[in-house]
Design a protein around this motif. Structure first.
Motif, PDB file in Angstrom:
ATOM      1  N   TYR A 157       0.858  -1.182   0.000  1.00 44.19           N
ATOM      2  CA  TYR A 157       0.000   0.000   0.000  1.00 44.19           C
ATOM      3  C   TYR A 157       0.899   1.237   0.000  1.00 44.19           C
ATOM      4  CZ  TYR A 157      -3.842   2.998   1.677  1.00 44.19           C
ATOM      5  OH  TYR A 157      -4.792   3.971   1.820  1.00 44.19           O
ATOM      6  N   ARG A 159       0.460   4.115   1.114  1.00 44.80           N
ATOM      7  CA  ARG A 159       0.169   5.113   2.142  1.00 44.80           C
ATOM      8  C   ARG A 159       0.339   4.477   3.517  1.00 44.80           C
ATOM      9  NH1 ARG A 159      -3.479   9.039  -0.487  1.00 44.80           N
ATOM     10  NH2 ARG A 159      -3.767   8.261  -2.607  1.00 44.80           N
ATOM     11  N   TYR A 160       0.096   5.316   4.542  1.00 45.33           N
ATOM     12  CA  TYR A 160       0.198   4.800   5.910  1.00 45.33           C
ATOM     13  C   TYR A 160      -1.021   3.984   6.297  1.00 45.33           C
ATOM     14  CZ  TYR A 160       4.047   8.008   6.933  1.00 45.33           C
ATOM     15  OH  TYR A 160       5.246   8.659   6.953  1.00 45.33           O
ATOM     16  N   GLU A 171      -2.377  12.584   7.803  1.00 45.25           N
ATOM     17  CA  GLU A 171      -2.672  11.417   6.968  1.00 45.25           C
ATOM     18  C   GLU A 171      -3.823  10.667   7.618  1.00 45.25           C
ATOM     19  OE1 GLU A 171      -1.292  10.416   4.156  1.00 45.25           O
ATOM     20  OE2 GLU A 171       0.407  11.819   4.075  1.00 45.25           O
ATOM     21  N   ALA A 174      -5.741   4.129   7.134  1.00 42.41           N
ATOM     22  CA  ALA A 174      -6.229   3.227   6.081  1.00 42.41           C
ATOM     23  C   ALA A 174      -7.520   2.565   6.546  1.00 42.41           C
ATOM     24  CB  ALA A 174      -5.177   2.156   5.792  1.00 42.41           C
ATOM     25  N   ASP A 258      -9.575   0.801   1.459  1.00 46.79           N
ATOM     26  CA  ASP A 258      -8.264   0.854   0.792  1.00 46.79           C
ATOM     27  C   ASP A 258      -7.634  -0.530   0.690  1.00 46.79           C
ATOM     28  OD1 ASP A 258      -8.258   3.807   0.928  1.00 46.79           O
ATOM     29  OD2 ASP A 258      -8.088   3.441   3.096  1.00 46.79           O
TER      30      ASP A 258
END
Ligand code: NAD
Length: 392
Positions: A157, A159-160, A171, A174, A258
């Motif tokens: 993934y 992103r965080y 942010e 997820a 996500d």
């Protein structure tokens, strides 16, 4: 005082492609020795899981070649089926203990029975018996798969997982959806939560709601599917109409996440398809799906193939998981070794392996004995009316 060994357990080196686990780790050898069981290992049996021959030898295990091991062992311990070529080396009265999957290939059981070999398969264990829990290799390995699925998803993934508030901005966390809340699903939920994700989970069994919530997920209820608990804590197969309604209703939820981890299985059936091509298309680019149910029988996700990672045209990464426990070989071998040791100790009487089909645990795991296929499910698959007297 050291017990005199009456039985030699031989640990084979796994030969299936990609298989890095080993059936016994050095730390459990002492328990077997105390029960009168001597241990021998095939040279390099634990190497792929970082258990060196010397570590076994330090526990008084013999380190032997494959041919020597097959000759010396009374009981062969394996994770998967021992090397098909080595089956010819087995002798009457010898036992093989492993995850032998007799229901997917009953002919293999027939071969072992014809050789007079006692085949004992951990995947037949009655899992809901509390005294069998220490032997439950399906659960110990599924739990590892659930953990690794989330770790893989996090690595893929872009992103965080956790919410992060930094000088450069915020942010958002997820959003993870876990479909199927059995052993693997629960571990996936717990792992995703520990990484800081917001987790939702769904299962057709009503009992899964409280279990999912207890490890930090919000449970998703679908209005289109009736509760579908089956026998023994498993799910029942949905009707084609229910399955279609489920896929349609799930699609909107999938699109809002996500990461999707799917684990849904129905015993004896192809895994149900839960995530359609349209649902994948509706996900944001960069999303990740890990399909733990992917196998040659299909999977939970359109387009997933076991052992392959594909990126859809719309930018969704789909991982068809394939034997994830083998990718965490040290942890997986540790727990498997405890499971197989507990089963072996359960079947020992005065240091000898004693088959007792009236014992509930043994009735599940002993597949062949005395030249017959005695496991009812396997015997049934081999054909009704088989005259080996094995059906109970
Ligand atoms: P599994 O691998 O057979 O299936 C995984 C999950 O998929 C299950 O929770 C199942 O309900 C779900 N599922 C099936 N079809 C679905 C669908 N169409 N949509 C959504 N979800 C679907 O399950 P498992 O991990 O082997 O566990 C099976 C059961 O056995 C669970 O109830 C578990 O709690 C129980 N169990 C109990 C013990 C024990 O009592 N000691 C030990 C192990 C497992």
């Amino acid at each position: 005082m050291r017990a005199v060994s009456r039985l030699t357990a031989g640990v084979v080196k796994e030969t299936a492609p990609g298989e890095r686990r080993v059936a016994l780790v050095p730390v459990v050898i002492g328990r077997l020795r105390a029960a009168g069981v001597g241990v021998a290992i095939e040279t390099g049996a634990g190497a792929a899981a970082w258990f060196a021959d010397e570590a076994y030898a330090a526990q008084d295990a013999l380190v032997l070649s494959r041919a020597e091991l097959y000759a010396a062992a009374d009981v062969l311990l394996s994770v998967r089926r021992p090397d098909p070529e080595a089956v010819g080396w087995l002798r009457p009265g010898q036992a093989v203990v492993g995850m032998l999957a007799p229901l997917t290939d009953p002919g293999y059981a027939r071969r072992l029975a014809d050789l007079g070999v006692t085949a004992i398969s951990l995947d037949g264990l009655p899992r809901t018996l509390s005294r069998a829990q220490t032997m439950d290799a399906l659960s110990s390995q599924a739990s590892i798969a659930g953990y690794k699925a989330v770790v893989l998803a996090a690595a893929l993934y872009g992103r965080y997982f956790p919410m992060l508030i930094t000088a450069a901005g915020t942010e958002r966390p997820a959003k993870v959806l876990v479909l199927g809340v059995g052993v693997a699903g629960l571990q996936a939920i717990g792992t995703a939560r520990r990484l800081g994700a917001v987790v939702r989970a769904y299962d057709v069994r009503p009992a899964a709601k409280a279990e999912a919530e207890s490890v930090g997920a919000t449970f998703l209820s679908l209005s289109s599917v009736a509760p579908a608990a089956g026998d023994g804590g498993y799910a029942r197969a949905l009707t084609p109409e229910e399955a279609e309604a489920q896929r349609r209703e799930l699609a909107d939820h999938v699109a809002g996440h996500d990461i999707v981890v799917t684990t849904a299985q129905v015993p004896g059936r192809r895994p149900p398809q839960l995530v359609t091509e349209e649902a994948v298309k509706a996900m944001r680019a960069g999303s990740v799906i890990v399909d733990l149910a992917a196998s040659e029988l299909g999977g939970n996700v359109h387009g997933s193939r076991a052992g392959e990672t594909v990126v859809s045209d719309s930018g969704v990464t789909i991982v068809g998981a394939d034997n994830l426990p083998a990718t965490m070989p040290a942890a997986a071998s540790n727990s498997y070794a405890r499971n197989i040791t507990a089963l072996l100790l359960h079947m020992l009487v005065d240091g000898a392996l004693v088959v007792d089909p009236t014992d509930e645990i043994q009735a599940g795991v002993v597949v062949t004995h005395g030249g017959a296929v005695i496991h009812p499910g396997t015997a049934r698959l081999l054909g009704a009316g088989q005259a080996d007297g094995g059906e109970r």
